[in-house]
Scaffold this motif. Structure first.
Motif, PDB file in Angstrom:
ATOM      1  N   THR A 103      70.231  35.885  40.813  1.00 49.00           N
ATOM      2  CA  THR A 103      70.930  34.619  40.538  1.00 49.00           C
ATOM      3  C   THR A 103      70.984  33.737  41.787  1.00 49.00           C
ATOM      4  O   THR A 103      71.167  32.527  41.682  1.00 49.00           O
ATOM      5  CB  THR A 103      72.357  34.887  40.017  1.00 49.00           C
ATOM      6  N   SER A 104      70.794  34.348  42.956  1.00 46.82           N
ATOM      7  CA  SER A 104      70.728  33.559  44.190  1.00 46.82           C
ATOM      8  C   SER A 104      69.420  32.791  44.296  1.00 46.82           C
ATOM      9  O   SER A 104      69.307  31.883  45.134  1.00 46.82           O
ATOM     10  CB  SER A 104      70.891  34.470  45.419  1.00 46.82           C
ATOM     11  N   MET A 105      68.439  33.130  43.474  1.00 52.10           N
ATOM     12  CA  MET A 105      67.210  32.349  43.402  1.00 52.10           C
ATOM     13  C   MET A 105      67.318  31.286  42.313  1.00 52.10           C
ATOM     14  O   MET A 105      66.677  30.236  42.384  1.00 52.10           O
ATOM     15  CB  MET A 105      66.012  33.259  43.129  1.00 52.10           C
ATOM     16  N   ALA A 106      68.125  31.553  41.295  1.00 51.20           N
ATOM     17  CA  ALA A 106      68.316  30.579  40.220  1.00 51.20           C
ATOM     18  C   ALA A 106      69.204  29.421  40.661  1.00 51.20           C
ATOM     19  O   ALA A 106      68.954  28.260  40.319  1.00 51.20           O
ATOM     20  CB  ALA A 106      68.926  31.271  39.002  1.00 51.20           C
ATOM     21  N   THR A 107      70.226  29.736  41.446  1.00 59.17           N
ATOM     22  CA  THR A 107      71.228  28.727  41.814  1.00 59.17           C
ATOM     23  C   THR A 107      70.640  27.571  42.621  1.00 59.17           C
ATOM     24  O   THR A 107      70.969  26.402  42.357  1.00 59.17           O
ATOM     25  CB  THR A 107      72.391  29.395  42.567  1.00 59.17           C
ATOM     26  N   PRO A 108      69.767  27.806  43.611  1.00 57.93           N
ATOM     27  CA  PRO A 108      69.194  26.663  44.336  1.00 57.93           C
ATOM     28  C   PRO A 108      68.381  25.736  43.438  1.00 57.93           C
ATOM     29  O   PRO A 108      68.328  24.524  43.689  1.00 57.93           O
ATOM     30  CB  PRO A 108      68.305  27.326  45.397  1.00 57.93           C
ATOM     31  N   GLY A 109      67.745  26.285  42.402  1.00 55.10           N
ATOM     32  CA  GLY A 109      66.991  25.438  41.479  1.00 55.10           C
ATOM     33  C   GLY A 109      67.905  24.486  40.738  1.00 55.10           C
ATOM     34  O   GLY A 109      67.620  23.280  40.621  1.00 55.10           O
ATOM     35  N   ALA A 110      69.032  25.005  40.241  1.00 59.62           N
ATOM     36  CA  ALA A 110      69.990  24.148  39.545  1.00 59.62           C
ATOM     37  C   ALA A 110      70.595  23.130  40.505  1.00 59.62           C
ATOM     38  O   ALA A 110      70.790  21.955  40.154  1.00 59.62           O
ATOM     39  CB  ALA A 110      71.086  25.007  38.913  1.00 59.62           C
ATOM     40  N   ALA A 111      70.885  23.564  41.733  1.00 62.56           N
ATOM     41  CA  ALA A 111      71.438  22.640  42.728  1.00 62.56           C
ATOM     42  C   ALA A 111      70.433  21.546  43.077  1.00 62.56           C
ATOM     43  O   ALA A 111      70.815  20.396  43.333  1.00 62.56           O
ATOM     44  CB  ALA A 111      71.856  23.404  43.979  1.00 62.56           C
TER      45      ALA A 111
END
Length: 350
Positions: A103-111
């Motif tokens: 999820t630490s790789m998913a979060t920067p994409g959403a940000a």
């Protein structure tokens, strides 16, 4: 590893996360990689944070992605984004890349989508960013694709999946983030988007990684097309807002925002240093048939204000005081010469 929070510490961290949002910081938090139902903890459980779950490449929920509800029985995550096998830099390699999952790789994409939304509309609040992102997400029922990880997270509320509407569950949240739809919704919050109007920055970047250096006598130059009626500009500082460019007239094919325009605006904003880097956004407006206005795509320019202390200092040769003194001295000399001439003539007659 997993951080073990005491209950009082969880409350404190969540309160701090909410406080950041209240202070206009759009906060994205990874849901966590604990897998299974009821595994989203602090600070992902904070009410006002945007909590992000992870998707596999096929857009189904990743088996490791933490799911809601939170300890307070709050539905989380808010949204989901691809987090499996995301290419990133490999540490201690200097120039290597490798695939990571979490999820630490998913979060920067959403940000990153949020950053585009704020570029399209710098005036968005954190709550508006969250709402636009949630409203434009593609909803995923917890039973999506029959994924076991999603099915395990289903609860009684997911009977609502039979009704098509924008909603939220404890597996996917409001669904998979859709960048184009989210950015367009942000851009059109106040005005309809019209790309037939265009603004082109004519000022060339000078030095310092594409920042345009501006002294008090310089300007940001731009050209326009598409019958733009008025120009607005603002900085991307949280406390700033859109300002009409008074020097621009309907039908003009170009214009300028002077360094003095920037200085006069910034000096009244709290906590803003005049000297240094600023990002300026510019848009054109035009009346439309609905009685409202349409907006051109925003253009941005990074500037570095320099020597702002001299903004209101006049060069000595241009100063009115200098001119007045020079004229006064010249007049006195002329008067003195004129007074001497009759006396010299009188002496000649004697």
């Amino acid at each position: 590893g997993i951080i073990e929070w005491q209950s009082s510490e969880e409350d404190s961290v969540n309160r701090m996360a909410n406080e950041m949002v209240y202070n206009d910081i759009t906060l994205f938090i990874a849901a966590g990689n604990s897998a299974g139902r009821g595994t989203i903890g602090t600070p992902g459980s904070a009410e006002d944070a945007i909590t992000v779950g992870a998707l596999d490449k096929d857009s189904s929920i990743a088996s490791y992605s933490s799911q809601g509800p939170t300890e307070e029985n709050r539905v989380k995550p808010n949204v989901a984004y691809v987090g499996s096998d995301v290419m990133s830099v490999a540490h201690n390699t200097g120039d290597g890349y490798t695939a990571f999952s979490g999820t630490s790789m998913a979060t920067p994409g959403a940000a990153g989508v949020a950053a585009l939304m704020l570029q399209a509309n710098p005036g968005l609040s954190p709550f508006e960013v969250r709402n636009f992102m949630q409203e434009t997400a593609e909803y995923r029922a917890c039973t999506y694709m029959g994924d076991p990880a999603g099915v395990d997270g289903c609860d009684d509320n997911d009977a609502q999946n039979l009704v098509t509407k924008n909603r939220q569950n404890n597996v996917y949240g409001h669904g998979e983030v859709r960048a184009p739809e989210a950015v367009l919704a942000a851009a059109e919050k106040y005005y309809a988007f019209d790309d037939s109007m265009q603004i082109v920055i004519d000022s060339d970047p000078t030095h310092d990684n594409t920042h345009t250096h501006l002294t008090p006598k310089e300007s940001i130059m731009f050209s326009t097309s598409g019958d733009i009626e008025s120009i607005q500009w603002r900085s991307n500082h949280i406390v700033d807002d859109w300002t009409n460019l008074q020097s621009y007239r309907s039908g003009d094919t170009g214009g300028q925002i002077t360094a003095l325009d920037l200085i006069q605006q910034f000096q009244h904003l709290p906590g803003i240093d005049l000297e240094g880097n600023h990002t300026i956004s510019i848009r054109g407006l035009q009346s439309n048939q609905s009685g409202g206005h349409s907006s051109s795509p925003l253009v941005t320019i990074d500037v570095m204000l320099m020597d702002t202390a001299s903004a209101y200092q006049q060069d000595s040769e241009d100063a009115p005081g200098f001119t007045f003194i020079a004229v006064s001295v010249a007049s006195a000399i002329a008067l003195f010469v004129n007074q001497r001439k009759p006396r010299e003539e009188d002496l000649d007659e004697d």
